[in-house]
Design a protein around this motif. Sequence first.
Motif, short mmCIF file in Angstrom:
data_model
loop_
_atom_site.label_atom_id
_atom_site.label_comp_id
_atom_site.label_asym_id
_atom_site.label_seq_id
_atom_site.Cartn_x
_atom_site.Cartn_y
_atom_site.Cartn_z
N PRO A 84 -39.29 11.62 -21.32
CA PRO A 84 -39.98 12.83 -21.42
C PRO A 84 -41.02 13.05 -22.52
O PRO A 84 -40.62 12.69 -23.63
CB PRO A 84 -38.80 14.09 -21.75
CG PRO A 84 -37.74 13.35 -22.23
CD PRO A 84 -37.78 11.75 -21.87
N THR A 85 -42.37 13.36 -22.19
CA THR A 85 -43.33 13.25 -23.08
C THR A 85 -44.14 14.12 -23.23
O THR A 85 -44.54 15.10 -22.06
CB THR A 85 -44.11 11.87 -22.40
OG1 THR A 85 -43.33 10.62 -22.29
CG2 THR A 85 -45.48 11.49 -23.34
N CYS A 99 -48.70 10.14 -16.31
CA CYS A 99 -48.47 10.57 -15.00
C CYS A 99 -47.97 9.74 -14.00
O CYS A 99 -47.39 10.17 -12.85
CB CYS A 99 -49.29 11.70 -14.66
SG CYS A 99 -49.41 13.23 -15.64
N ARG A 100 -48.39 8.42 -14.46
CA ARG A 100 -48.04 7.40 -13.23
C ARG A 100 -46.45 7.09 -13.32
O ARG A 100 -46.26 6.24 -14.41
CB ARG A 100 -49.00 6.26 -13.58
CG ARG A 100 -49.37 5.41 -12.10
CD ARG A 100 -50.49 4.41 -12.57
NE ARG A 100 -51.73 5.13 -12.63
CZ ARG A 100 -52.71 4.59 -13.44
NH1 ARG A 100 -52.72 3.42 -13.73
NH2 ARG A 100 -53.79 5.47 -13.36
N ASP A 101 -45.63 7.47 -12.68
CA ASP A 101 -44.26 7.10 -12.74
C ASP A 101 -43.89 5.67 -12.88
O ASP A 101 -43.13 5.36 -13.70
CB ASP A 101 -43.44 7.40 -11.36
CG ASP A 101 -43.18 9.09 -11.39
OD1 ASP A 101 -44.01 9.83 -12.35
OD2 ASP A 101 -42.61 9.63 -10.35
N TYR A 155 -42.91 7.31 -17.82
CA TYR A 155 -42.78 8.27 -18.57
C TYR A 155 -42.88 9.66 -17.58
O TYR A 155 -43.32 9.59 -16.33
CB TYR A 155 -44.10 8.24 -19.47
CG TYR A 155 -43.77 7.18 -20.50
CD1 TYR A 155 -43.39 7.54 -21.75
CD2 TYR A 155 -44.18 5.90 -20.02
CE1 TYR A 155 -43.27 6.42 -22.58
CE2 TYR A 155 -44.04 4.73 -20.92
CZ TYR A 155 -43.58 5.00 -22.35
OH TYR A 155 -43.54 4.02 -23.01
N ARG A 156 -42.56 10.78 -18.22
CA ARG A 156 -42.76 12.21 -17.44
C ARG A 156 -43.33 13.02 -18.39
O ARG A 156 -42.84 13.40 -19.53
CB ARG A 156 -41.35 12.54 -17.04
CG ARG A 156 -41.37 13.77 -16.05
CD ARG A 156 -40.04 14.13 -15.50
NE ARG A 156 -38.84 13.96 -16.44
CZ ARG A 156 -38.33 14.74 -17.10
NH1 ARG A 156 -38.73 16.03 -16.86
NH2 ARG A 156 -37.27 14.70 -17.98
N LEU A 157 -44.64 13.44 -18.00
CA LEU A 157 -45.36 14.46 -18.91
C LEU A 157 -44.59 15.88 -18.71
O LEU A 157 -44.90 16.52 -17.43
CB LEU A 157 -46.86 14.38 -18.47
CG LEU A 157 -47.77 15.31 -19.28
CD1 LEU A 157 -48.05 14.65 -20.94
CD2 LEU A 157 -49.14 15.32 -18.65
N ILE A 158 -44.27 16.57 -19.84
CA ILE A 158 -43.76 17.84 -19.84
C ILE A 158 -44.37 18.79 -20.61
O ILE A 158 -44.17 19.78 -20.31
CB ILE A 158 -42.24 17.60 -20.13
CG1 ILE A 158 -42.04 17.16 -21.50
CG2 ILE A 158 -41.33 16.71 -19.40
CD1 ILE A 158 -40.74 17.54 -22.13
N GLU A 179 -34.73 6.03 -15.65
CA GLU A 179 -34.92 7.52 -16.11
C GLU A 179 -36.29 7.51 -16.92
O GLU A 179 -36.44 6.60 -17.65
CB GLU A 179 -34.03 7.68 -16.84
CG GLU A 179 -33.45 9.21 -17.27
CD GLU A 179 -32.27 9.69 -18.01
OE1 GLU A 179 -32.20 10.43 -18.63
OE2 GLU A 179 -31.50 8.89 -18.05
N LEU A 180 -37.01 8.48 -16.48
CA LEU A 180 -38.41 8.51 -17.17
C LEU A 180 -38.26 9.06 -18.48
O LEU A 180 -37.43 10.07 -18.64
CB LEU A 180 -39.34 9.38 -16.19
CG LEU A 180 -39.47 9.02 -14.81
CD1 LEU A 180 -40.32 9.96 -14.10
CD2 LEU A 180 -40.01 7.61 -14.78
#
Lengths: 212, 212
Positions: free
Chosen positions: A87-88, A105-107, A111-114, A84-85
């Motif tokens: 949320p960032t 942004c590199r999965d 991480y997941r850039l939100i 699970e990434l």
Amino acid sequence: MSVQGKASLPVIKRLPKYYRYLANLSAEGRDKVSSSELAHMMGTTASQVRQDFNCFGGFGQQGIGYKVEVLRTEIGKLLFGDGELLPTVLIGAGRLGSAVSSFICRDANGYRLIGVFDIDPALMGREMGGVPIQPLEDLAAFCAEHQPQVAVLCVPRQSAIDLAGDLVKYGFTGVWNFSHYDLSVEYPGLTVENVHLGDSLMSLGYRLRNKE
Amino acid sequence: MSVQGKASLPVIKRLPKYYRYLANLSAEGRDKVSSSELAHMMGTTASQVRQDFNCFGGFGQQGIGYKVEVLRTEIGKLLFGDGELLPTVLIGAGRLGSAVSSFICRDANGYRLIGVFDIDPALMGREMGGVPIQPLEDLAAFCAEHQPQVAVLCVPRQSAIDLAGDLVKYGFTGVWNFSHYDLSVEYPGLTVENVHLGDSLMSLGYRLRNKE
């Protein structure tokens, strides 16, 4: 693989490096690797490698070497959990923020850039890492709605000092910190990873100026 | 102040942090500081601080505390020598190179950016950090003429592997390395400071996912 909860920070910081080397070996089609070969790649000793792995249960038998794919998978589980990434949110959309956004942004990094926030009105409406840049004053409302977990701080020291208390209040648990303010001293509950680029340059300078 | 030549890498990496804290104290008009106060700011122990300073001769008496300005000056001499800036070349003028160039150009860090190189024809003629971007194939001639000492590598892993031998041949002695290739393993004569941003993110992820 259960985490023994006894890995020290230096060991934890070596895990991604092991992971990268194992990914390279895997890409080369290698089946097995010895602790001394890993040690050579890492610039350390075989005994250090085995000691590191023992913090996590050992990862297999010594003597006959480690299976590359097994080792890579196990270390991957440690680093990325169930995949699970996290949320960032990126705070500070200047040149450094822009460079850093590509790592978030590199999965593969987990991480997941939100959200991206800045105080510069000229940046509003633009995108960074595929996310619209928003005014910093909207951060509280954004956090209430989206519960980001990690804040990436690409702001000057004073802004970081001003922000730190809010970040805790908004529920952030981790900070990737490029500012020259060590939040973890005042907020020990935060997990902080500092990247002090100026410090890094200065210590390189020390080593170059004081070479044997 | 003579360097005892026995400072370990972790001690060297803490020097810039001490220097920053002392600069802050100095700006606040503080005259003296104790090892325990420094320790609190650094997130370490007073005994560690005294041990660190003993690597460089001690910097004054324990018990009565350190004189802020004396300590700052002495650590500054260790970090910056006689103040001469190290001639430096940036290789890779993408987003990361752009962000990083501002750290090289900050005189206070001890470096002087004299050349920027890339392989992308679209970048030629543009400037970065006040220096024109040149084609990488001109690096050899540039080094022969200007003798840069430090290379900053903002290139992918494979490019770093391809470049490493040339850097040694061209006379570079130090590398600020953002690529995922550890040059120091193959070229032990180079002084390499690695900044692996992906690794840093991954180890933060480990700590967040495995919090007690």
